[in-house]
Design an enzyme around this catalytic site. Structure first.
Site, PDB file in Angstrom:
ATOM      1  N   GLY A  80       0.811  -1.215   0.000  1.00  0.00           N
ATOM      2  CA  GLY A  80       0.000   0.000   0.000  1.00  0.00           C
ATOM      3  C   GLY A  80       0.840   1.259   0.000  1.00  0.00           C
ATOM      4  N   ALA A  81       1.967   1.212  -0.707  1.00  0.00           N
ATOM      5  CA  ALA A  81       2.941   2.303  -0.617  1.00  0.00           C
ATOM      6  C   ALA A  81       2.548   3.544  -1.406  1.00  0.00           C
ATOM      7  CB  ALA A  81       4.311   1.814  -1.086  1.00  0.00           C
ATOM      8  N   SER A  82       1.549   3.433  -2.267  1.00  0.00           N
ATOM      9  CA  SER A  82       1.149   4.606  -3.042  1.00  0.00           C
ATOM     10  C   SER A  82       0.169   5.488  -2.284  1.00  0.00           C
ATOM     11  CB  SER A  82       0.534   4.180  -4.380  1.00  0.00           C
ATOM     12  OG  SER A  82      -0.633   3.391  -4.169  1.00  0.00           O
TER      13      SER A  82
ATOM     14  N   ASP B 122      -2.356  -7.026  -6.913  1.00  0.00           N
ATOM     15  CA  ASP B 122      -3.708  -6.836  -6.408  1.00  0.00           C
ATOM     16  C   ASP B 122      -3.915  -7.738  -5.191  1.00  0.00           C
ATOM     17  OD1 ASP B 122      -6.369  -6.491  -5.908  1.00  0.00           O
ATOM     18  OD2 ASP B 122      -7.059  -7.054  -7.919  1.00  0.00           O
TER      19      ASP B 122
ATOM     20  N   SER C  30      -4.531  -1.385  14.010  1.00  0.00           N
ATOM     21  CA  SER C  30      -5.387  -0.231  14.271  1.00  0.00           C
ATOM     22  C   SER C  30      -5.891  -0.273  15.697  1.00  0.00           C
ATOM     23  CB  SER C  30      -6.590  -0.236  13.316  1.00  0.00           C
ATOM     24  OG  SER C  30      -7.540   0.752  13.666  1.00  0.00           O
TER      25      SER C  30
ATOM     26  N   TYR D 264     -13.685  -4.228   9.441  1.00  0.00           N
ATOM     27  CA  TYR D 264     -12.371  -3.590   9.540  1.00  0.00           C
ATOM     28  C   TYR D 264     -11.747  -3.854  10.910  1.00  0.00           C
ATOM     29  CZ  TYR D 264      -8.799   0.087   9.543  1.00  0.00           C
ATOM     30  OH  TYR D 264      -7.616   0.777   9.621  1.00  0.00           O
TER      31      TYR D 264
ATOM     32  N   ALA E  54     -12.460  -6.201  13.050  1.00  0.00           N
ATOM     33  CA  ALA E  54     -12.181  -7.626  13.226  1.00  0.00           C
ATOM     34  C   ALA E  54     -10.923  -8.040  12.482  1.00  0.00           C
ATOM     35  CB  ALA E  54     -13.377  -8.451  12.754  1.00  0.00           C
TER      36      ALA E  54
END
Length: 257
Positions: free
Chosen positions: A19-21, A67, A149, A163, A165
């Protein structure tokens, strides 16, 4: 060497950041590069953002597309990263999604949100951790940093239960890796931020209001991506072996344990 690099040097370290973008991932990549590391810049669809980030850090990185919403995505990402870089020293599981799942939705919508959040937030990281553990055991050790999180610790809103969970599962996965593979030189740490000032958080604010986001944060502010990136860099230091298994809270005092 600059004083900054002398304190936390990542010279010679190749770090795969998923998720670096996005906002958090981009900040992590910049921090790794500033400390002399070589980030593998994962992106799903936004090739332009990945290339812009690569240019920003002076070309000292490798963009890789994959993906993570499909079962084979994580394996393809890892294999491509290893094919390009050879040795991977650390994995930062940062990519995440947050779907809408209302208890009043029809079953198909409800299950789709759960499937999506669990796939990207937990199952893809689990696949990457599996491959990283095997790689690290053969190569002399490595680090895993899972971006979880606050929601995984205290629960989340009624419309976003998948999310919370999925992030709770990610924290538990981190603990299991730490307990079982520390002896093999694999160090695993979870970081559990509260709201981070990103587009995802801003969409929450737009839907629920600013008070819902920061009203219970004693500092009155969201976490910045740069704060989070600094903490990731700290956990990647060679000296931080005893952090193995830790969950580091970054939430302004809004969740205490």
């Amino acid at each position: 060497m600059s004083p900054e690099r002398a304190g936390i040097s990542l010279e010679g370290k190749t770090v795969l950041v998923t998720g670096a973008s996005g906002g958090i991932g981009g900040a992590i990549v910049r921090r790794i590069a500033a400390l002399g590391g070589m980030p593998v810049i994962h992106y799903a669809r936004n090739a332009a953002a990945a290339e812009a980030l690569l240019s920003e850090i002076g070309g000292a990185g490798t963009p890789v597309q994959a993906d993570l919403s499909v079962p084979e995505g994580a394996t393809a990402l890892w294999q491509e990263a290893v094919a390009r870089c050879g040795r991977i020293h650390a994995l930062v599981n940062n990519a995440g999604v947050r779907g809408l799942a209302r208890v009043g939705d029809d079953l198909a919508l409800w299950q789709s949100a759960w499937d999506s959040d669990l796939r990207v937030n937990l199952l893809a990281p689990a696949d990457l951790c599996r491959l990283a553990i095997r790689h690290f055991r053969d190569a002399g050790g490595g680090r895993i940093v899972n971006i979880a999180s606050r929601a995984g610790q205290r629960g989340y809103t009624e419309d976003h239960m998948p999310y919370g969970a999925s992030k709770a599962g990610l924290i538990n996965l981190t603990k299991s890796i730490a307990r079982n593979f520390g002896k093999d030189g694999v160090t695993a740490v979870a970081i559990a931020p509260g709201f981070v000032r990103t587009e995802m958080a801003e969409s929450f604010v737009a839907a629920h209001g600013r008070a819902a986001a920061v009203g219970d944060i004693p500092t009155g502010e969201m976490v910045t991506p740069e704060e989070l990136a600094d903490l990731v860099a700290f956990t990647l230091r060679d000296a931080q072996v005893s952090l193995n298994g830790a969950t580091l809270d970054v939430n302004g005092g809004s969740y205490l344990r």
